[in-house]
Design an enzyme around this catalytic site. Structure first.
Site, PDB file in Angstrom:
ATOM      1  CG  HIS A 145      -5.281   3.484 -39.525  1.00  0.00           C
ATOM      2  ND1 HIS A 145      -3.908   3.487 -39.407  1.00  0.00           N
ATOM      3  CD2 HIS A 145      -5.709   4.479 -38.698  1.00  0.00           C
ATOM      4  CE1 HIS A 145      -3.520   4.429 -38.576  1.00  0.00           C
ATOM      5  NE2 HIS A 145      -4.610   5.045 -38.111  1.00  0.00           N
ATOM      6  CB  CYS A 153      -6.015   4.971 -34.942  1.00  0.00           C
ATOM      7  SG  CYS A 153      -6.987   6.384 -35.533  1.00  0.00           S
TER       8      CYS A 153
END
Length: 473
Positions: A145, A153
């Site tokens: 993202h 992430c």
């Protein structure tokens, strides 16, 4: 009957279209265009937007690559993106909340695309996959993202993720059912493998390298399965070529080890980012890493900026994989790591065993006697070194005996007496001796032996506790 069937098919098709429309309703970010410069780059390389794509990521180098399959069926590198942030350490994600970004082979289907992310746009990696589930690993919503903030992430800038998202979307719209993402701890080079040969994750990383080798030899996407708790990759006609590459790499690793390449383990304060972003962060602050547009992600800031101020710690390992020195590197770059290892303090030489004390010598002629104090060394017989001698001071009469003699006079005598000037023992019992004017045999028990303190070398673990985002990334 046929009319009813056609009507049912039409209804289902309309329902699916409605779901798709509802899914992206108001999500204009889903239709982010591919930048014109990227279109030009694809044209130069004989690619187009509809061809399948493949993603490769590397933690240590903080880079993410987009590959495209050309008309000849082989993948070619389109573009390398510097990674803005990843968290945790090198190694696989094991459990929810460990801040580790996944490593392994993952598949990104259209339903995993998220244009409504709070972090601009994102796609779910598909963790846990079959391998992760086979090992009982936990966690969810592990994404690629924007926003340059990570809690497990792979985070890019908003501009970067917008471009990557658009490339994946166009390939899926053209029929690619799932985009393979190969997530590695580092580039699978002989140098990296030689340096990390004693890391606890090395067996897992060598398993990942099997899939990496297949891709690098064939430039084709490996078919991935899981059997016996391991990744299994297709071989086919390329099996011999892949095995040859593996043998060459192993030979090079052995050569590097023989030349003195140190075995290390990198310990990050909390992940890392590409050097280009680190420089921008230090010069202009977190605002320089995200664009200020209407679609920009929410202002979450760069996660744990303080963890990015310096490079990782380098644990130098001995032949058994134990840490013998830990130094701080300027960055995770191989040259910086090597410089840190070179500057590491040398191992402390083993301390020689303490020399045995000389036995007490007889006092000089005359009525004077040496004043002695018993000393015990672990594992040695009691010794009686001379601390001070009085050659001209007359011996005190019996009622004015020295303090030590008076203190020891309360102890019972066992066995026969020994010569004071030799510091010997009677049987297995050490003897403490003093030399008054009239020789006296006195036995004293040994004081309790002190346990030697053991030093252990422990690595500080990266701090945890940062709340991970679970529903919006």
């Amino acid at each position: 009957m046929a009319i009813k069937q056609l009507a049912l098919v039409a209804f289902v098709a309309l329902s699916l279209a409605a779901c798709e429309e509802e899914r992206y309703r108001g999500a204009s970010r889903h239709w982010i265009p591919i930048p014109s410069a990227t279109y030009a780059l694809m044209s130069e390389k004989g690619m187009n937007k509809d061809q399948p794509v493949l993603i490769r990521s590397y933690k240590k180098e903080s880079e993410l690559e987009i590959w495209k399959r050309k008309a000849d069926g082989q993948y070619a590198l389109l573009k390398t993106f510097p990674m803005c942030r990843w968290s945790g350490q090198l190694g696989p994600k094991v459990r929810e909340g460990d801040r580790m970004a996944p490593e392994g082979f993952y598949a990104i289907a259209p339903q995993q695309m998220n244009p409504n992310s709070s972090y601009y746009v994102s796609f779910n990696m598909g963790y846990p996959n079959a391998y992760d589930r086979a090992h009982g690993r936990t966690g969810a919503h592990l994404m690629v993202h924007g926003a340059c903030s990570s809690a497990g992430c792979y985070s890019m800038t908003d501009d970067q993720i917008g471009e990557i998202y658009a490339l994946v979307r166009e390939a899926q719209n053209a029929g690619q059912k799932a985009v393979q993402m190969q997530a590695f701890p580092f580039r699978m080079t002989a140098k990296n493998l030689a340096q990390h040969r004693l890391d606890p994750n090395i067996a897992f990383w060598k398993n990942l390298k099997e899939g990496s080798d297949y891709f690098e030899v064939t430039k084709d996407e490996p078919a991935v399965a899981v059997a016996g708790g391991r990744y299994v990759f297709n071989g086919g006609s390329a099996l011999a070529a892949v095995a040859e590459k593996r043998q060459q790499d192993e030979t090079e690793v052995a050569s590097l080890v023989a030349k003195g390449t140190p075995a290390i383990r990198l310990v990050y304060d909390d992940g890392d980012q590409h050097a280009s972003f680190k420089q921008a962060l230090m010069s202009n602050g977190a605002a320089a890493l995200n664009r200020s547009a209407a679609w920009a992600s929410k202002d979450v800031g760069v996660s744990r900026e303080e963890a990015l101020a310096v490079g990782p710690r380098v644990a130098v390992l001995d032949a058994n994989g134990r840490t013998k020195a830990t130094v701080r590197a300027a960055s995770a770059d191989n040259d910086a790591v090597l410089a840190a290892v070179t500057a590491a303090p040398a191992e402390e030489p083993a301390k020689p065993a303490p020399a045995k004390a000389e036995p007490a010598k007889p006092a000089a002629s005359g009525p004077a006697a040496a004043t002695q104090v018993a000393r015990v060394s672990p594992g040695q017989a009691l010794q009686a070194p001379v601390l001070a001698s009085a050659t001209s001071t007359p011996v005190a009469p019996a009622e004015e005996k020295p303090f030590l003699q008076r203190a020891l006079s309360f102890m019972p005598v066992f066995g026969s007496s020994t010569s004071a000037d030799q510091g010997m023992t009677t049987g297995s019992t050490p003897v403490a001796s003093a030399s008054p004017a009239a020789p006296t045999s006195i036995l004293a028990p040994l004081p309790p032996r002190r346990a030697s303190s053991l030093r252990t070398s422990n690595l500080d673990q990266a701090t945890a506790g940062y709340a991970s985002q679970t529903t919006t990334r």
